[in-house]
Structure formats: structure tokens, C-alpha cells
Design a protein around this motif. Structure first.
Motif, PDB file in Angstrom:
ATOM      1  N   ARG A  39       1.037  -1.154   0.326  1.00 48.51           N
ATOM      2  CA  ARG A  39      -0.173   0.518  -0.075  1.00 48.51           C
ATOM      3  C   ARG A  39       0.788   0.889  -0.068  1.00 48.51           C
ATOM      4  NH1 ARG A  39      -2.819  -3.533   3.411  1.00 48.51           N
ATOM      5  NH2 ARG A  39      -0.936  -2.332   5.417  1.00 48.51           N
ATOM      6  N   GLY A  42      -1.649   7.513  -2.747  1.00 52.35           N
ATOM      7  CA  GLY A  42      -1.341   8.513  -4.679  1.00 52.35           C
ATOM      8  C   GLY A  42      -0.410   9.708  -4.466  1.00 52.35           C
ATOM      9  N   GLU A  48      -7.789  10.968  -3.299  1.00 48.32           N
ATOM     10  CA  GLU A  48      -8.367   8.844  -3.539  1.00 48.32           C
ATOM     11  C   GLU A  48      -8.165   8.170  -3.618  1.00 48.32           C
ATOM     12  OE1 GLU A  48      -8.081  11.267  -8.001  1.00 48.32           O
ATOM     13  OE2 GLU A  48      -8.124  11.504  -5.666  1.00 48.32           O
ATOM     14  N   HIS A  49      -6.337   8.022  -3.981  1.00 51.00           N
ATOM     15  CA  HIS A  49      -5.394   7.453  -4.125  1.00 51.00           C
ATOM     16  C   HIS A  49      -4.491   5.865  -3.449  1.00 51.00           C
ATOM     17  CE1 HIS A  49      -6.719   6.124  -8.299  1.00 51.00           C
ATOM     18  NE2 HIS A  49      -6.443   7.450  -8.893  1.00 51.00           N
ATOM     19  N   GLU A  52      -3.601   3.838  -1.013  1.00 53.44           N
ATOM     20  CA  GLU A  52      -4.078   2.363  -2.227  1.00 53.44           C
ATOM     21  C   GLU A  52      -3.789   1.227  -2.325  1.00 53.44           C
ATOM     22  OE1 GLU A  52      -6.442   3.180  -6.301  1.00 53.44           O
ATOM     23  OE2 GLU A  52      -4.343   3.571  -5.946  1.00 53.44           O
ATOM     24  N   GLU A  53      -4.594  -0.159  -2.285  1.00 53.35           N
ATOM     25  CA  GLU A  53      -3.667  -1.442  -2.963  1.00 53.35           C
ATOM     26  C   GLU A  53      -2.562  -1.662  -4.052  1.00 53.35           C
ATOM     27  OE1 GLU A  53      -3.050  -3.496  -0.728  1.00 53.35           O
ATOM     28  OE2 GLU A  53      -5.110  -2.822   0.888  1.00 53.35           O
ATOM     29  N   ALA A 236      -5.199   5.779 -12.855  1.00 56.43           N
ATOM     30  CA  ALA A 236      -4.360   5.530 -11.185  1.00 56.43           C
ATOM     31  C   ALA A 236      -3.234   6.505 -11.340  1.00 56.43           C
ATOM     32  CB  ALA A 236      -3.859   4.644 -10.612  1.00 56.43           C
TER      33      ALA A 236
END
Length: 301
Positions: A39, A42, A48-49, A52-53, A236
């Protein structure tokens, strides 16, 4: 500052963390020494990332010890891919060895951990009665996972403890998370001009794109012109960079329609190498092999 902690559920799991960047990786020794999660935050402006995985994990299969894990980064040894009818012969004796070998299914032992300049965890797997019944060679594997900022470094130290040359391939099977709708937007920077399709058993030119409408994509790139491959995800806002030693002679790309992952796998030898001898490593008695590969994530500029 780096840290390593552990927690017991559902298997004993080691958490490697870079406190400054927030990057984290989780490793489960008893489930094939697998790295299960990676993890990180972003790119700037893409909150929003955050957290993130990077990897995909099929949780249902992971929790069932009778099934192979589909997700994370499984270890492939002493073969990559499968053999015809899962069998091979050595010294006049026939053996059964299932797809990708046994290392991804056996428990590994933690033998070292370090938080100086990185978060590093070293695991060991040694030959035993179970491995000798399907692969008649004594060995010791020491694999280290090293987390530093936005990079994971994977180091391998393989020792042949037999009195005869030990033939093998070693590889990794990373599952990277990506939604189905995003797959056709991926930009593949793979250093090859030709691919071999495992499904059709045919070769074809490669110009940077794949048939994303196919139910399954399973292709190998054998003639690599560089030790770096890049997959860019414009949705992404990041690129994934895989670098590897020259001994990793094959890259495999695999995905299945409807599943939110793609795999980009570094192998030292192609499928069936134990029988054909193609790019097969023959490690002399008492010798060791050291090699490594790395994964890095960068924000798009």
C-alpha cells in the motif's frame, strides 16, 4: 524511520512500514512466504488514491489452506509454469511436480529482520522429506523483502546442498490490482518485439498492445532487450516499474476477463524448462546463486 511489526490474524503476518512515506507491505511466512499487500499514498493532488492497494488478493482462496493463493506475489520454485501432465524424469525416476512448484505452498521461516535504512525481512525454506519426494535435491532458499519509500526489492540467495548439479527455475507471480474497464488503457512498456501465446502455442509480433477482448491473456516474452519493464496506468496516475537481473530471461503477462488484476511475472526460465533445458539454471554442488528484482511505483508527471 522504518518499522516491522506482526499480528496474528488470519495467519501470522509481518507488516513492513516506511513511516515517512507511509508505504506498507505485508508478508505471511506460513502461506508460502508470500507478500500479500503493498500500500502507498497516491500522487500529489490524487487523495482518492491514498492508502490504495497496489496488489490484488483473492481473500477467499487466501483463507483456504487447501487452495493455492491467487493474489499478492507468490514465489515460484523450482519451476515456473507447468510441466506436461505435471511430471518429469530425473536419473531414471519419474516425479510429479505441480504448476509453479512447491515453494508457494510451504511454510517459510523468518530468520532475520532489519529496520536500518529500510524495512527488511528475510525468510528461509529448506528441503525436507516432502520436497525430496517430488524434487530430489537438497537446498536452502533465503529470500529477503526490502521496503524503502515507493520501492520493494526482492533478493534471493539459493544454495545447492546436494552432491549433484541442481536444475531449477525461480520466479515471481505478482498480481497487480486494476479494474476491468481500465485494462485497455494500460500502456505496456515491455522490452520485446515478439510474444509467445501459451494458449494457442504460437508466436506473434508485439508492438505494445494486447487483445483485451480475449477471455484470457497468457503470453511470454522471452527475447528481452533490457532489464526494465513499465506498465503505466493513466487512470490511477502512476507507473509501475519492474527491474530485474539478466538471469530473469522471461516475462509473463497474464490476466483473465472479469477479474480486477493483471500479472507481470519475472521468470528465470520459460514454462517446461525442467524438461527442455531452455534457460534452465544448473547450480553446481555446494554453490549459491544470488539474484534480485525490484518493483517501484512513480507518479505520472
Amino acid at each position: 524511520m522504518y518499522s516491522i511489526t506482526s499480528f496474528p490474524q488470519p495467519y501470522l503476518t509481518y507488516l513492513l512500514k516506511d513511516e515517512q512515506s507511509g508505504a506498507e507491505a505485508e508478508i505471511v511466512p506460513e502461506r508460502g512466504g508470500i507478500l500479500t499487500r503493498w500500500r502507498m499514498d497516491g500522487p500529489p493532488g490524487r487523495a482518492e488514491h491514498d492508502g490504495e492497494e497496489i496488489l490484488y488478493m483473492d481473500e477467499e482462496r487466501f483463507l483456504d489452506p487447501s487452495l493455492t493463493v491467487r493474489g499478492g506475489i507468490p514465489i515460484l520454485f523450482p519451476i515456473c509454469g507447468n510441466l506436461p501432465e505435471n511430471t518429469y524424469s530425473h536419473a531414471g525416476q519419474r516425479y510429479t511436480l505441480k504448476q509453479h512448484g512447491f515453494a508457494r505452498n510451504l511454510p517459510w521461516q523468518v530468520v532475520d529482520q532489519d529496520t536500518e535504512g529500510q524495512a527488511s525481512l528475510t525468510l528461509m525454506l529448506e528441503s525436507n522429506a516432502e520436497t525430496l519426494s517430488v524434487y530430489p535435491f537438497e537446498f536452502t532458499l533465503l529470500f529477503s523483502y526490502q521496503l524503502r519509500d515507493r520501492q520493494l526489492l526482492f533478493k534471493q540467495h539459493i544454495t545447492n546442498r546436494s552432491e549433484k548439479p541442481m536444475p531449477f527455475s525461480v520466479g515471481f507471480h505478482p498480481y497487480f490490482h486494476v479494474e476491468e474497464a481500465v485494462k485497455p488503457k494500460l500502456q505496456l512498456g515491455i522490452p520485446a518485439h515478439e510474444l509467445y501465446d501459451h494458449l494457442s502455442k504460437t508466436s506473434a509480433p508485439f508492438a505494445g498492445s494486447l487483445d483485451w477482448t480475449a477471455p484470457e491473456i497468457d503470453v511470454a516474452f522471452k527475447s528481452l532487450s533490457a532489464q526494465e519493464a513499465v506498465v503505466t496506468d493513466p487512470v490511477a496516475g502512476r507507473r509501475l516499474i519492474l527491474t530485474y537481473d539478466e538471469i530473469f530471461s522471461t516475462l509473463v503477462f497474464w490476466t483473465v476477463q472479469g477479474k480486477p488484476f493483471f500479472c507481470l511475472e519475472p521468470w528465470t526460465g520459460p514454462r517446461n524448462a525442467l524438461i527442455t533445458g531452455e534457460k534452465l539454471i544448473q547450480l553446481p554442488p555446494g554453490d549459491s546463486l544470488e539474484t534480485q528484482f525490484a518493483l517501484r511505483v512513480e507518479a505520472l508527471g
